[in-house]
Scaffold this active site. Structure first.
Site, PDB file in Angstrom:
ATOM      1  N   CYS A  77       0.862  -1.187   0.000  1.00  0.00           N
ATOM      2  CA  CYS A  77       0.000   0.000   0.000  1.00  0.00           C
ATOM      3  C   CYS A  77       0.896   1.234   0.000  1.00  0.00           C
ATOM      4  CB  CYS A  77      -0.921   0.004   1.218  1.00  0.00           C
ATOM      5  SG  CYS A  77      -2.021   1.446   1.278  1.00  0.00           S
ATOM      6  N   CYS A  94     -12.207   4.972   5.194  1.00  0.00           N
ATOM      7  CA  CYS A  94     -11.487   5.143   6.463  1.00  0.00           C
ATOM      8  C   CYS A  94     -10.062   5.636   6.250  1.00  0.00           C
ATOM      9  CB  CYS A  94     -11.454   3.820   7.233  1.00  0.00           C
ATOM     10  SG  CYS A  94     -13.084   3.188   7.678  1.00  0.00           S
ATOM     11  N   HIS A 104     -16.953  -1.726   3.708  1.00  0.00           N
ATOM     12  CA  HIS A 104     -17.292  -0.554   4.519  1.00  0.00           C
ATOM     13  C   HIS A 104     -18.807  -0.435   4.529  1.00  0.00           C
ATOM     14  CE1 HIS A 104     -16.356   3.301   6.491  1.00  0.00           C
ATOM     15  NE2 HIS A 104     -17.523   3.672   5.974  1.00  0.00           N
ATOM     16  N   CYS A 105     -19.391  -0.522   5.724  1.00  0.00           N
ATOM     17  CA  CYS A 105     -20.843  -0.609   5.858  1.00  0.00           C
ATOM     18  C   CYS A 105     -21.455   0.757   6.169  1.00  0.00           C
ATOM     19  CB  CYS A 105     -21.199  -1.607   6.963  1.00  0.00           C
ATOM     20  SG  CYS A 105     -22.986  -1.799   7.197  1.00  0.00           S
TER      21      CYS A 105
END
Length: 271
Positions: A77, A94, A104-105
């Protein structure tokens, strides 16, 4: 009295699991996965891509990392400046790398990953039970409501049942939502069942071995989110059974030592 007791039990569990899903922060990779200051400076000052790939391959040899990018490169990353552990992904919302990221909810406004996946599953389960229990106990009024706005009721319950059923299927196969759409890549190529250990062990990996804790929103998942047992590894190489030093030695032996092979490892650049 029995109706009220059951109602409040389901209500407390519903609120408890929802609370845990929201306020359990996603876990980020440990320090040893981040580049040291010297490696970061060496990597950023190097302009030749093949040398950068060699630097990443050299760092990855010291880590218990087995998954690769689609073209066989080290999963790196460039925003978090770290080598990604297995099943770890960068969440653009995030802005961090999340261990065993699922998705991601927006329901809970949080990233669902290793730290709160069990809580999210229980939240879906108790939400469904809570709604069905209310509908069953006030059936007469429920029928009246259904005849007026059945489309809204059906849509809500179908979506909730589908979402819960889908995640139950993912748990039984030991996959995340991301892995269901894109199979994890190992040194021998993509394998959608690479982490599938069988139904019982898959459940234990998420809910733990203590069955009395399965239905409670209490952390009981196996491991720490950095290492996961793989179907292709023998028991001695199992990161949840072997000690960290042995695991790191195995990781060094499995990495290619030839500079030509190391140079072929590509960098994963996430958008």
């Amino acid at each position: 009295v029995a109706y009220l007791i059951i109602f409040h039990i389901l209500f407390v569990l519903f609120v408890w699991t929802y609370w845990k899903s929201i306020f359990t922060l996603p876990v980020q990779p440990g320090k040893k996965y981040h580049m040291s200051y010297a490696d970061k400076e060496r990597y950023e000052n190097e302009e030749r891509p093949e040398v950068q790939r060699q630097i990443l391959a050299e760092i990855a040899r010291k880590l218990p990392v087995y998954t690769r990018t689609g073209n066989g490169g080290v999963r790196f990353c460039d925003r978090c400046q770290l080598i990604k552990p297995d099943r770890c992904h960068h969440c653009s919302v995030c802005a961090i790398c999340v261990l065993k990221m699922d998705h991601h909810c927006p329901w809970v406004n949080n990233c669902i990953g290793f730290s709160n996946y069990k809580f999210f599953l229980l939240f879906l389960a108790y939400s469904l039970l809570y709604c069905l229990y209310i509908a069953a106990t006030v059936f007469k009024y429920f029928i009246k409501y259904w005849t007026v706005s059945c489309e809204i009721w059906l849509l809500f319950h179908i979506l909730l049942m589908f979402l819960f059923g889908y995640h139950c299927w993912l748990v039984s196969r030991n996959r995340s939502t991301l892995e269901a759409f894109s199979a994890p890549v190992f040194q021998n190529g993509p394998d959608k069942n690479g982490f599938n250990l069988g139904f019982v062990k898959n459940l234990q990996q998420v809910f733990g071995e203590e069955k009395k804790l399965w239905l409670l929103p209490i952390a009981s998942s196996q491991g720490d989110g950095h290492f996961f047992p793989m179907r292709a590894l023998c028991e001695a190489q199992n990161p949840l059974l072997a000690n960290e030093e042995q695991w790191e030695d195995d990781g060094i032996d499995e990495e290619p030592h030839d500079s030509g092979e190391a140079a072929s490892l590509a960098i994963e650049r996430e958008t």
